[in-house]
Structures are given as C-alpha cells and as structure tokens.
Design a protein around this motif. Structure first.
Motif, short mmCIF file in Angstrom:
data_model
loop_
_atom_site.label_atom_id
_atom_site.label_comp_id
_atom_site.label_asym_id
_atom_site.label_seq_id
_atom_site.Cartn_x
_atom_site.Cartn_y
_atom_site.Cartn_z
N ALA A 1 15.16 67.76 -7.90
CA ALA A 1 14.09 68.19 -8.80
C ALA A 1 13.38 69.36 -8.16
CB ALA A 1 13.12 67.05 -9.07
N THR A 2 13.54 70.54 -8.72
CA THR A 2 13.00 71.75 -8.10
C THR A 2 11.95 72.47 -8.95
OG1 THR A 2 14.86 73.03 -9.01
CG2 THR A 2 15.10 72.14 -6.77
N LEU B 1 16.63 68.75 -15.29
CA LEU B 1 16.60 67.33 -14.98
C LEU B 1 16.14 66.52 -16.20
CD1 LEU B 1 16.63 64.89 -13.00
CD2 LEU B 1 14.29 65.51 -12.37
N VAL B 2 16.89 65.47 -16.50
CA VAL B 2 16.55 64.56 -17.59
C VAL B 2 16.50 63.14 -17.04
CG1 VAL B 2 17.28 63.60 -19.81
CG2 VAL B 2 17.64 66.03 -19.32
N LEU B 3 15.45 62.42 -17.34
CA LEU B 3 15.35 61.01 -16.95
C LEU B 3 15.83 60.13 -18.10
CD1 LEU B 3 11.95 60.87 -15.03
CD2 LEU B 3 14.26 61.26 -14.15
N ARG B 4 16.55 59.05 -17.74
CA ARG B 4 17.19 58.19 -18.73
C ARG B 4 16.52 56.82 -18.74
NH1 ARG B 4 22.83 60.02 -15.99
NH2 ARG B 4 23.16 61.96 -17.17
N GLY B 5 15.63 56.64 -19.70
CA GLY B 5 14.99 55.34 -19.85
C GLY B 5 13.87 55.07 -18.89
N VAL B 6 13.51 56.03 -18.04
CA VAL B 6 12.46 55.83 -17.04
C VAL B 6 11.47 56.99 -17.11
CG1 VAL B 6 13.81 56.96 -15.22
CG2 VAL B 6 11.99 55.35 -14.60
N ARG B 7 10.22 56.68 -16.86
CA ARG B 7 9.17 57.70 -16.80
C ARG B 7 8.50 57.59 -15.43
NH1 ARG B 7 5.98 61.01 -20.22
NH2 ARG B 7 3.75 61.04 -19.73
N VAL B 8 8.01 58.71 -14.92
CA VAL B 8 7.36 58.77 -13.61
C VAL B 8 5.93 59.26 -13.81
CG1 VAL B 8 7.45 59.75 -11.30
CG2 VAL B 8 9.57 59.26 -12.51
N THR B 9 4.97 58.56 -13.23
CA THR B 9 3.57 58.95 -13.35
C THR B 9 2.83 58.59 -12.08
OG1 THR B 9 1.68 58.90 -14.88
CG2 THR B 9 2.74 56.79 -14.39
#
Length: 241
Positions: free
Chosen positions: A110-111, A117-125
């Motif tokens: 992740a730059t 970049l694609v996240l699959r079913g997950v979110r980051v916070t």
C-alpha cells in the motif's frame, strides 16, 4: 472547536462516503490539527516531493465489509502523507501483506491512494483519525474522536461479523463504541490480550498486538501470530480465503 463537534458533523451521515468526507474535515482537537499540519508543511526529506494529505484520515474499505480492523491512529509520514489508513509506512507494510496473504487484499503493498489496492470484505479504520505527536493520542483526543468510530460501526452493523483490534489503546476505544452501537459487550469489559476472542452476540471481537515496528522488530508480534488472528476473524466473518 468543542470535543462534541464530531457528533454534529457525523451523526446524520447516511452512508460511509458521507461520513468519510466529514471525518476528513474535522478540526475538533487543536493539538492534533497543529501537529498534522506542521508535519505536512515541513515534510520528511525522503518525501519532500509529496503533497501531504495533512488532514484526518478516514477509514478504508467497502461499505458492506463483514470484517473490520481497528488500529490506533495514522502515522505522521504514512497516512498523514498519503491520506489512506496504514498506507505508506512500515506498519501498513506488515498489515496489508498479511491481509493479502489471507485473501482479503488484492495486493500485498500500500503506497498511495491511487495504487489500485482493493480490500475484499474488510475495512480498516482507527479510533483517532489524526496523526498524533510521538504516535500517542491522549485519552481526551480518543474520546473526542469516538463519535466517528461509533457512526462508522452503526453504518457497518448490518453486515459486520468480526472486528480485529490492534493494541490495547484501540481496544479501550473500541469497546465503548461497540456497546453504544448496540452490541452486547460484557461487564466487566474483557481485558485486551493477543489472541483474545470475545463473542458479542453475533460479532466476533479479536485482540491482536499492534503491527508497529517496535512489536514486529522485537518479535512480540510475528507474521504467523498476525496471520492466525486474521484467519480466525476472516472465518468468523464468513469471508473466503
């Protein structure tokens, strides 16, 4: 601005895109505003050519995420530079490589916000959306930022089935937000620990040491330890590997 301003800004958000826009405009904590903007102005020599984001960093991932990863706060020259959670710093290198390894990210690196970049079913916070001095937000700053996390959890609730919390600070911030969002958090509240799993009535809550350089360089958190927690949370969320 008062610490309660995020409630007015985020309380009526109808979807995550609207909430993310409001997060990025927040100026509730004067110490954090001053720090993030000073870092963006001075810049690290290695990133002198970058136009730093220099604002609060919203969550990253799909609106129908079944799994959520909660960190601590953006890094001064990571998310505060790139404008995306865990992007452009060593902690993010570890996290996204692991998410890719368990099938939840389209690539291991992740730059920047436009790196594909694609996240699959997950979110980051994170419980604090501004980069703090010395990577240490205060309890008051954590509490001022909590309405954003609460609103994010409420919007994710229809689909959310598991949460991974990275570190004790995030754990202490997440538990009251989860309770306020309607999940059944036990009393007394469960203590943080790596590998801890708590059932919140249909939501699996997982504790994991933070992916900080200190933890990964010293071996407190090994790649296998991180992968084990992420796989367990992925499976609890019913996501494919």
């Amino acid at each position: 601005m008062r610490a309660t301003d995020p409630v007015r800004g985020g309380g009526t958000a109808g979807d995550l895109a609207v909430l993310d826009e409001r997060v990025a405009a927040c100026r509730a904590c004067s110490r954090l505003v001053a720090w993030r903007e000073e870092v963006a102005r001075v810049r690290r020599p290695a990133f002198a050519s970058w136009e730093y984001w220099g604002r609060p960093v919203p969550g990253f991932g799909p609106a129908d995420a079944r799994m959520l990863v909660i960190g601590l706060a953006p890094a001064a020259h990571g998310g505060n530079r790139t404008g995306r959670m865990f992007t452009g710093d060593r902690s993010g290198d570890v996290l996204y490589a692991a998410l890719h390894a368990v099938g939840l990210a389209s690539r291991p690196t992740a730059t920047s916000r436009d790196d594909g970049l694609v996240l699959r079913g997950v979110r980051v916070t994170s419980p604090v959306h501004c980069a703090p001095p010395a990577n240490k937000p205060t309890p008051a700053e954590r509490d001022a930022c909590r309405p954003w996390l609460l609103n994010e959890l409420r919007l994710l609730r229809p689909h959310l089935r598991s949460v991974v919390v990275l570190g004790g600070f995030g754990w202490q911030a997440a538990l009251p937000a989860l309770a306020a969002a309607g999940w059944d958090v036990p009393r007394p509240r469960p203590a943080f620990g790596h590998g801890v799993r708590v059932d919140l009535g249909g939501l699996g809550l997982f504790g994991c040491y933070h992916v900080s350089q200190r933890n990964t360089f010293t071996g407190l958190l090994t790649p296998d330890m991180l992968l084990d927690v992420l796989r367990a949370a992925r499976d609890a969320a019913g996501l494919p590997g």
